[in-house]
Design a protein around this motif. Structure first.
Motif: not given
Length: 153
Positions: A20-25, A43-47, A82-95, A100-102
């Protein structure tokens, strides 16, 4: 109807991975059900989890920090994730990976998924973009209180 037990494929010993990219509602309400069947990574840019914009009328309240501005790592509903504190920079749909940039060191890492939920949410107008953690929130709250106290009626 489900096929008879002897015709079902063998159950995997690993659970499907949901990222899940974005930890909101959306995450707040989806995670408690998802963790029962899936391995969930957030995955969320803010902790921190920033709650409802309904906090605006209560912004001067000491209770607002505890109720609407919580460290993600301390929220019980996310304890099995599992929480990854960082910004999602792209998605590789095939892979099936999210790049994520931490936040801690700027290092780039790939997070694998079977199911991807993109829930970036919205930026609320009441919370400046630079307010990312409790200390910054407290400073912004003190500044708001001072500005309100100094304002002419």
């Amino acid at each position: 109807l489900a096929p008879p037990l002897d015709r079902r494929p063998p159950m995997s010993t690993t659970r499907p991975r949901v990222v899940i990219v974005g930890v909101g509602a959306v995450a707040q309400f989806a995670v408690p059900k998802l963790v029962k069947r899936y391995a969930v990574t957030l995955i969320n840019a803010n902790d921190t989890f920033v709650g409802s914009a309904g906090a605006v009328p209560q912004l001067g309240s000491d209770d607002v920090r505890r109720r609407y501005f919580q460290p993600i790592s301390e929220m019980s509903r996310f304890a099995k994730c599992t929480f990854v504190h960082g910004r999602a920079a792209g998605v590789d749909a095939a892979a099936k990976t999210v790049s994520v940039v931490k936040a801690a060191d700027g290092a780039r890492t790939d997070v694998a998924y079977d199911v991807l939920l993109l829930t970036p949410g919205v930026r609320s107008g009441w919370r400046p973009a630079h307010v990312l953690n409790h200390a910054q929130f407290d400073a912004a709250r003190r500044a708001l209180r001072a500005a309100l106290a100094a304002a002419a009626t």
